[in-house]
Design an enzyme around this catalytic site. Sequence first.
Site, PDB file in Angstrom:
ATOM      1  N   TYR A 153      39.217  35.695  39.240  1.00  0.00           N
ATOM      2  CA  TYR A 153      39.058  36.393  37.960  1.00  0.00           C
ATOM      3  C   TYR A 153      39.767  37.735  38.070  1.00  0.00           C
ATOM      4  O   TYR A 153      39.482  38.518  38.979  1.00  0.00           O
ATOM      5  CB  TYR A 153      37.575  36.613  37.603  1.00  0.00           C
ATOM      6  CG  TYR A 153      37.451  37.392  36.306  1.00  0.00           C
ATOM      7  CD1 TYR A 153      37.630  36.749  35.075  1.00  0.00           C
ATOM      8  CD2 TYR A 153      37.221  38.764  36.306  1.00  0.00           C
ATOM      9  CE1 TYR A 153      37.582  37.466  33.891  1.00  0.00           C
ATOM     10  CE2 TYR A 153      37.170  39.485  35.119  1.00  0.00           C
ATOM     11  CZ  TYR A 153      37.355  38.826  33.921  1.00  0.00           C
ATOM     12  OH  TYR A 153      37.319  39.541  32.739  1.00  0.00           O
ATOM     13  N   ASP A 205      43.122  42.668  44.399  1.00  0.00           N
ATOM     14  CA  ASP A 205      42.320  43.153  43.280  1.00  0.00           C
ATOM     15  C   ASP A 205      40.926  43.491  43.826  1.00  0.00           C
ATOM     16  O   ASP A 205      40.098  42.614  44.017  1.00  0.00           O
ATOM     17  CB  ASP A 205      42.271  42.060  42.210  1.00  0.00           C
ATOM     18  CG  ASP A 205      41.385  42.422  41.028  1.00  0.00           C
ATOM     19  OD1 ASP A 205      40.656  43.428  41.104  1.00  0.00           O
ATOM     20  OD2 ASP A 205      41.416  41.676  40.026  1.00  0.00           O
ATOM     21  N   TYR A 247      32.089  37.457  25.453  1.00  0.00           N
ATOM     22  CA  TYR A 247      32.082  35.987  25.519  1.00  0.00           C
ATOM     23  C   TYR A 247      30.980  35.384  24.667  1.00  0.00           C
ATOM     24  O   TYR A 247      30.149  34.620  25.160  1.00  0.00           O
ATOM     25  CB  TYR A 247      31.914  35.527  26.979  1.00  0.00           C
ATOM     26  CG  TYR A 247      33.046  35.974  27.846  1.00  0.00           C
ATOM     27  CD1 TYR A 247      34.270  35.321  27.794  1.00  0.00           C
ATOM     28  CD2 TYR A 247      32.915  37.077  28.681  1.00  0.00           C
ATOM     29  CE1 TYR A 247      35.327  35.752  28.554  1.00  0.00           C
ATOM     30  CE2 TYR A 247      33.980  37.513  29.446  1.00  0.00           C
ATOM     31  CZ  TYR A 247      35.175  36.842  29.382  1.00  0.00           C
ATOM     32  OH  TYR A 247      36.225  37.269  30.138  1.00  0.00           O
ATOM     33  N   LYS A 280      35.909  49.290  37.996  1.00  0.00           N
ATOM     34  CA  LYS A 280      34.459  49.101  37.969  1.00  0.00           C
ATOM     35  C   LYS A 280      33.684  50.279  38.574  1.00  0.00           C
ATOM     36  O   LYS A 280      33.525  51.293  37.919  1.00  0.00           O
ATOM     37  CB  LYS A 280      34.096  47.764  38.608  1.00  0.00           C
ATOM     38  CG  LYS A 280      34.469  46.589  37.688  1.00  0.00           C
ATOM     39  CD  LYS A 280      33.691  45.328  37.960  1.00  0.00           C
ATOM     40  CE  LYS A 280      33.749  44.368  36.799  1.00  0.00           C
ATOM     41  NZ  LYS A 280      34.763  43.327  36.906  1.00  0.00           N
TER      42      LYS A 280
HETATM   43  C1  LIG Z   1      35.955  43.024  36.127  1.00  0.00           C
HETATM   44  C2  LIG Z   1      37.180  42.647  36.849  1.00  0.00           C
HETATM   45  C3  LIG Z   1      38.456  42.841  36.279  1.00  0.00           C
HETATM   46  C4  LIG Z   1      38.652  43.350  34.875  1.00  0.00           C
HETATM   47  O1  LIG Z   1      38.184  44.648  34.696  1.00  0.00           O
HETATM   48  P1  LIG Z   1      37.852  45.178  33.211  1.00  0.00           P
HETATM   49  O2  LIG Z   1      37.491  46.606  33.433  1.00  0.00           O
HETATM   50  O3  LIG Z   1      36.721  44.332  32.701  1.00  0.00           O
HETATM   51  O4  LIG Z   1      39.079  45.001  32.400  1.00  0.00           O
HETATM   52  C5  LIG Z   1      39.556  42.502  37.038  1.00  0.00           C
HETATM   53  N1  LIG Z   1      39.427  42.009  38.284  1.00  0.00           N
HETATM   54  C6  LIG Z   1      38.222  41.827  38.867  1.00  0.00           C
HETATM   55  C7  LIG Z   1      38.140  41.302  40.265  1.00  0.00           C
HETATM   56  C8  LIG Z   1      37.059  42.118  38.167  1.00  0.00           C
HETATM   57  O5  LIG Z   1      35.871  41.896  38.732  1.00  0.00           O
END
Ligand SMILES: *Cc1c(COP(=O)(O)O)cnc(C)c1O
Length: 449
Positions: A167, A268, A39, A297
């Site tokens: 997000y 997610d 970014y 992550k």
């Molecule tokens: C970081 C994140 C993503 C994206 O993961 P990347 O490995 O950066 O592509 C998707 N959803 C959530 C909740 C996140 O925190």
Amino acid sequence: MHFSANDSSVKQAGCHIIPVKPDSENLLASDKKHIWHPYSAMGSDLPVFPVESAKGVRIKLADGRELVDGMSSWWCAIHGYNHPVMNAALTQQLDSMAHIMFGGLTHEPAVKLAEKLVELTPEPLQSVFFADSGSVSVEVALKMAIQYWNARKLPNKQKFLTIRYGYHGDTFGAMSVTDPVNGMHALFADTLAQQYFVDAPACHFGEACSNEDITPFQQQLEEHKGDIAAVILEPIVQGAGGMRFYSADYLRRVSELCSENDVLLILDEIATGFGRTGRLFACEHADVAPDIMCVGKSLTGGYMSLAATLATEEVSQTISNGEPGVFMHGPTFMANPLACTAANTSIKLLLESPWQQRIAAIEQGLKAGLEKCRELGNVNEVRVLGAIGVAELHQPVDMKTIQPMFVDAGVWVRPFGKLVYLMPPYIIDESDLKSLTTAVYRVLSSVSR
Ligand SMILES: *Cc1c(COP(=O)(O)O)cnc(C)c1O
């Protein structure tokens, strides 16, 4: 350098000249010339700090300074850096193979990891798809939901419903369900899929959810269920979209409404998974089981890029028995053996550690340490959940001045917008945690007017 910020060093930080070795200067010049950072603009004059190494909770800069890590490299490095057990496991895996394609072949690191993920996540999740990043695992989740309804001869169900301030990643599908304002949807309007959004829940974590809180969600769901494949949410904690903590009761009601209305639920857990909120997965706070779940992550303890999408047998069998009889995805680096080994080792380290006590201690330390920030004129709200501490300001920070101030204070804290937050590695001790919270207070008080 250990934390040693006194008021004067913090106040002067804006005009500090950072001593750098000549090779660091070359590195920075070349970086500025050729590399995009997340970014940011090419050639931006926002500061970038060369890192030489990292160990435990300390990041060593090329100029010799050591910073206490408050970010876990974006939620990932839960065991800290350069962990001897992780290093040994990866070195050993390297001796047998770094990578092998996953089409038509399989291997023990992947099978063991799939078994473990199935064991740890809610019961109904039985099928695992390995992806190479969080965003990709979200794409996979969205595609699974669409293919599921296709297989059930309901091809109109192709849209998604979510809440504002979410997000889910930066690829197009993931972006389409990320907050439209934060995600700058207007820039991509002709290409980006249009999804359904409702306001984020006003009921906070720890509070009940009233009928009024859930009504907007319920109305959208009932009105559009004919073309909604799934609801997608970050459970309990909305991460990069605003660091908001919402009611477990809300999540429970969402889950019930999804079942009642024939819409799948995708959770997610990429940011929240593996203990960050105090439970192994945040959905446990609400005792809900999704149809599809994404993890990423901290899955590999921050060593490698790896993510996974888990699905119930109902979802995976329906897709597999329907038309065209296959799931349409297969990344080149799917189930990379090194990454799977990192994940297996990281999960073992986590589960063998007293992680619940550690998260509880971090939560206490963050609460105690950030409490004072409430009295600052520039701070709107302070909130803490598990190993996540947030000071939300009234105005966005000026990164150009504030970033060097944190570095001068001996900590690595990277705010975004109005949010100054801490999510340290789980292994952090009381005194390093105190360094982090003290630095946040001092830096915020020195920029407060
Ligand atoms: C970081 C994140 C993503 C994206 O993961 P990347 O490995 O950066 O592509 C998707 N959803 C959530 C909740 C996140 O925190």
